[in-house]
Design a protein around this motif. Structure first.
Motif, mmCIF file in Angstrom:
data_model
loop_
_atom_site.group_PDB
_atom_site.id
_atom_site.type_symbol
_atom_site.label_atom_id
_atom_site.label_comp_id
_atom_site.label_asym_id
_atom_site.label_seq_id
_atom_site.Cartn_x
_atom_site.Cartn_y
_atom_site.Cartn_z
ATOM 1 N N ASP A 136 0.877 -1.173 0.000
ATOM 2 C CA ASP A 136 0.000 0.000 0.000
ATOM 3 C C ASP A 136 0.913 1.221 0.000
ATOM 4 O OD1 ASP A 136 -2.681 -0.963 0.071
ATOM 5 O OD2 ASP A 136 -2.452 -1.504 2.191
ATOM 6 N N GLY A 158 0.309 -4.814 2.695
ATOM 7 C CA GLY A 158 -1.138 -4.906 2.886
ATOM 8 C C GLY A 158 -1.744 -5.988 2.009
ATOM 9 N N ILE A 207 -5.657 0.019 -7.926
ATOM 10 C CA ILE A 207 -5.024 -1.312 -7.895
ATOM 11 C C ILE A 207 -4.683 -1.741 -9.320
ATOM 12 C CG2 ILE A 207 -5.350 -3.715 -7.139
ATOM 13 C CD1 ILE A 207 -7.494 -2.619 -5.157
HETATM 14 O O1 LIG Z 1 -6.754 -5.694 -0.507
HETATM 15 C C1 LIG Z 1 -7.038 -4.491 -1.173
HETATM 16 C C2 LIG Z 1 -6.760 -3.306 -0.326
HETATM 17 O O2 LIG Z 1 -7.535 -3.425 0.823
HETATM 18 C C3 LIG Z 1 -6.716 -3.427 1.967
HETATM 19 O O3 LIG Z 1 -6.441 -4.757 2.281
HETATM 20 C C4 LIG Z 1 -7.400 -2.778 3.118
HETATM 21 O O4 LIG Z 1 -8.568 -3.504 3.437
HETATM 22 C C5 LIG Z 1 -5.420 -2.744 1.547
HETATM 23 O O5 LIG Z 1 -4.332 -3.149 2.348
HETATM 24 C C6 LIG Z 1 -5.302 -3.165 0.120
HETATM 25 O O6 LIG Z 1 -4.644 -2.276 -0.679
#
Ligand SMILES: OC[C@H]1O[C@](O)(CO)[C@@H](O)[C@@H]1O
Length: 292
Positions: free
Chosen positions: A14, A23, A94
């Motif tokens: 992250d 994360g 993402i």
């Molecule tokens: O998994 C997708 C996203 O959600 C998280 O887990 C938070 O809940 C982040 O750490 C990650 O970027």
């Protein structure tokens, strides 16, 4: 017999404005379970790059590195851009495709799934066919309790995938916005929406988290309401993952459900009060989890 949880799905970096933190919701859940003393294994895939080496080092340090962490030579390790709004609520950019879109069904993974007491999974890692098929194979061949963290990360889901996953789940966890989206029902009270959801899907347990207003859980035909513990929010990253880990840990050890929900809310709030998804628990939080 000792409970063993298998958490399956994404691991990533992250990237916040001021640095990166490891994360990925299922990794965060696993990391919290480790902190809570639960026997957990984590299955994912990283790329063959510096970023992936960094995640492997983090997983090793966290007690989460095992033969279930694959290394993909086709796709890179995932780095997510985290954006915080004026309330420090996070949204995520993402990239796709990344290593965990390509998780293979290995013998070790099938074995781990068959031996697990519970399997935790979410929707993001199921956005592509390969990882989705791997997970569905595991779910179809295990007696484990199946815990689905809806965890919608738009635009990385389709309703049909969510329905496929809910149909296999025993426990479903979502937040209020996700409940609105999946169940609809407009301004109807949350309890009615939960009952409506339950009439469509034969899950055993439904958790709806409500941010600073705690959570409402339906379990064994009863509602459990926790008002939550408001905190000054550093960022919301991983608060829901911490809630889920604490909930699963309490559920598996057969603690009284009202206390399970209250503890899950308090760990979720603690995580929201800290930067990133995986702060180390202070001793008082850890002690508060040794409840009867
Ligand atoms: O998994 C997708 C996203 O959600 C998280 O887990 C938070 O809940 C982040 O750490 C990650 O970027």
């Amino acid at each position: 017999m000792k409970n063993t949880v298998l958490s399956f799905g994404e691991v990533l970096w992250d990237a916040f404005g001021d640095g990166k933190k490891a994360g990925g919701a299922p990794m965060n859940v696993a990391r919290h379970l480790v902190q809570q003393g639960v026997d957990v294994s984590f299955a994912s895939s990283v790329g063959m790059d510096n970023s992936g080496d960094g995640l492997i080092a983090f997983l090793k340090n966290s007690g989460l590195y095992s033969g279930l962490i694959q290394q993909d030579d086709e796709f890179p390790t995932c780095e997510v851009t985290v954006q915080l709004d004026e309330n420090n609520t996070a949204t995520y950019i993402i990239p796709e495709p990344v290593s965990w879109d390509n998780i293979e069904l290995t013998t070790a993974l099938s074995k781990a799934a068959k031996a697990a007491t519970a399997i935790v999974f979410g929707s993001l890692a199921c956005r592509g066919t390969k990882t989705r098929e791997t997970l569905l194979n595991l779910l179809d061949d295990t007696p484990a309790l199946k815990v689905f963290d809806v965890n919608l990360r738009p635009p990385h889901y389709t309703l049909s995938t969510i329905e496929t996953l809910v149909a296999r789940a025993d426990v479903v966890k979502m937040n209020e916005e996700e409940a609105d989206l999946l169940i609809g029902g407009g301004s109807a009270p949350l309890r009615e929406k939960i009952i409506e959801f339950r009439s469509k899907y034969h899950v055993k347990t439904i958790c709806v988290t409500r941010g600073e207003h705690g959570a409402l859980v339906w379990h064994d035909h009863e509602f459990f309401d926790s008002p939550g513990c408001p905190v000054k929010v550093a960022d919301t990253v991983g608060a829901g993952d911490a809630f889920l880990a604490t909930f699963v840990s309490g559920l598996l050890s057969g603690k009284p459900m009202q206390q399970v929900v209250d503890k899950a809310c308090s760990v979720g709030s603690y995580v929201a009060s800290q930067r990133g998804a995986n702060p180390v628990y202070p001793p008082e939080l850890l002690n508060s989890l040794a409840y009867i």
